[in-house]
Design a protein around this motif. Sequence first.
Motif, PDB file in Angstrom:
ATOM      1  N   ASP A   1      -7.475 -20.857 -38.027  1.00  0.00           N
ATOM      2  CA  ASP A   1      -7.871 -21.838 -37.008  1.00  0.00           C
ATOM      3  C   ASP A   1      -6.762 -21.998 -35.965  1.00  0.00           C
ATOM      4  O   ASP A   1      -7.030 -22.040 -34.752  1.00  0.00           O
ATOM      5  CB  ASP A   1      -8.175 -23.186 -37.670  1.00  0.00           C
ATOM      6  N   ALA A   2      -5.517 -22.066 -36.428  1.00  0.00           N
ATOM      7  CA  ALA A   2      -4.387 -22.196 -35.511  1.00  0.00           C
ATOM      8  C   ALA A   2      -4.220 -20.932 -34.667  1.00  0.00           C
ATOM      9  O   ALA A   2      -3.849 -21.002 -33.487  1.00  0.00           O
ATOM     10  CB  ALA A   2      -3.114 -22.476 -36.295  1.00  0.00           C
ATOM     11  N   ALA A   3      -4.501 -19.778 -35.258  1.00  0.00           N
ATOM     12  CA  ALA A   3      -4.403 -18.517 -34.515  1.00  0.00           C
ATOM     13  C   ALA A   3      -5.408 -18.471 -33.376  1.00  0.00           C
ATOM     14  O   ALA A   3      -5.079 -18.040 -32.261  1.00  0.00           O
ATOM     15  CB  ALA A   3      -4.623 -17.342 -35.465  1.00  0.00           C
ATOM     16  N   PHE A   4      -6.633 -18.939 -33.638  1.00  0.00           N
ATOM     17  CA  PHE A   4      -7.640 -18.999 -32.582  1.00  0.00           C
ATOM     18  C   PHE A   4      -7.184 -19.932 -31.462  1.00  0.00           C
ATOM     19  O   PHE A   4      -7.332 -19.622 -30.270  1.00  0.00           O
ATOM     20  CB  PHE A   4      -8.988 -19.482 -33.133  1.00  0.00           C
ATOM     21  N   THR A   5      -6.641 -21.069 -31.815  1.00  0.00           N
ATOM     22  CA  THR A   5      -6.171 -22.033 -30.818  1.00  0.00           C
ATOM     23  C   THR A   5      -5.086 -21.433 -29.942  1.00  0.00           C
ATOM     24  O   THR A   5      -5.105 -21.563 -28.707  1.00  0.00           O
ATOM     25  CB  THR A   5      -5.630 -23.303 -31.513  1.00  0.00           C
ATOM     26  N   THR A   6      -4.141 -20.740 -30.576  1.00  0.00           N
ATOM     27  CA  THR A   6      -3.053 -20.116 -29.829  1.00  0.00           C
ATOM     28  C   THR A   6      -3.570 -19.008 -28.922  1.00  0.00           C
ATOM     29  O   THR A   6      -3.169 -18.897 -27.754  1.00  0.00           O
ATOM     30  CB  THR A   6      -1.993 -19.543 -30.794  1.00  0.00           C
ATOM     31  N   LEU A   7      -4.468 -18.197 -29.444  1.00  0.00           N
ATOM     32  CA  LEU A   7      -5.010 -17.104 -28.646  1.00  0.00           C
ATOM     33  C   LEU A   7      -5.774 -17.624 -27.424  1.00  0.00           C
ATOM     34  O   LEU A   7      -5.633 -17.096 -26.317  1.00  0.00           O
ATOM     35  CB  LEU A   7      -5.927 -16.229 -29.503  1.00  0.00           C
ATOM     36  N   LEU A   8      -6.571 -18.656 -27.617  1.00  0.00           N
ATOM     37  CA  LEU A   8      -7.341 -19.199 -26.493  1.00  0.00           C
ATOM     38  C   LEU A   8      -6.435 -19.861 -25.457  1.00  0.00           C
ATOM     39  O   LEU A   8      -6.805 -19.994 -24.288  1.00  0.00           O
ATOM     40  CB  LEU A   8      -8.387 -20.195 -27.007  1.00  0.00           C
ATOM     41  N   ARG A   9      -5.256 -20.245 -25.882  1.00  0.00           N
ATOM     42  CA  ARG A   9      -4.276 -20.795 -24.949  1.00  0.00           C
ATOM     43  C   ARG A   9      -3.592 -19.674 -24.164  1.00  0.00           C
ATOM     44  O   ARG A   9      -3.194 -19.866 -23.009  1.00  0.00           O
ATOM     45  CB  ARG A   9      -3.231 -21.594 -25.739  1.00  0.00           C
TER      46      ARG A   9
END
Length: 256
Positions: free
Chosen positions: A117-125
Amino acid sequence: MHKSKALLGAVLVILIGLLIWFRPQPSLVETIPAVEHADDPVPDFKQYEDVRDKKQAFFEYLKPAVVAQNDYFREVRQFLKELQAKVDGGNGLSSDEQEQLNWLIDEYRVETDQDLDAAFTTLLRRVDIIPVELVLVQSANESAWGTSRFAVEGYNFFGMWCFVEDCGFVPKRRNEGAIHEVAKYDDLSAAMYSYMRNLNRHPAYKELRAIRAELRASNKPITAMKLAEGLVQYSERGEEYIEELQQMIRVNRELI
């Protein structure tokens, strides 16, 4: 005899169709956005006597590559959102989806100790657009409107460095002991991809990404004027550099 030939022909047609159907397709995330004539020689922008004509020609040359790169970011963002929704819904990713996700995690230097979940957040940022106006005025600033040696001979309009021997041009004024070179690219598409990826993943431009994320969260436009504020570390001139870029955006807005 004729029936045998006809049957053989039909089988060949079917086999060719199956080969096309099952042929591995290029990965969306690993495909550098390309524009036509990207490997053509850089135009001679010194030929223009009229400043307005020179600026217009410069913007028209670079703009398609910026637009293509931003379109790519939008596609990859949509892909990431679909994967995130799939995971949130309790579904696993296919091997191909996982492979592409892993590639993005590596490409955008996402910490591997994060949960998914954190990886998705970072990638979308990090995988997001850079306003066209900002890219164009910064490239004009860094390349003297496309006339620098690095731009003309290596498609480097952005002052990008590299750190492997023979990766580019050795600067004439490089400090003793320094190993960096000014990056050289094969074409404009590769250069644009490298530059925009750099803004999206390098720690120095964390503030730019924070400004952009805040604008998205507030449903406000992602503007060149606002994101320019996140480039204070791009130049040793700091705030003076930001003010110069913002002034260039104001002065050249109608041409872009």
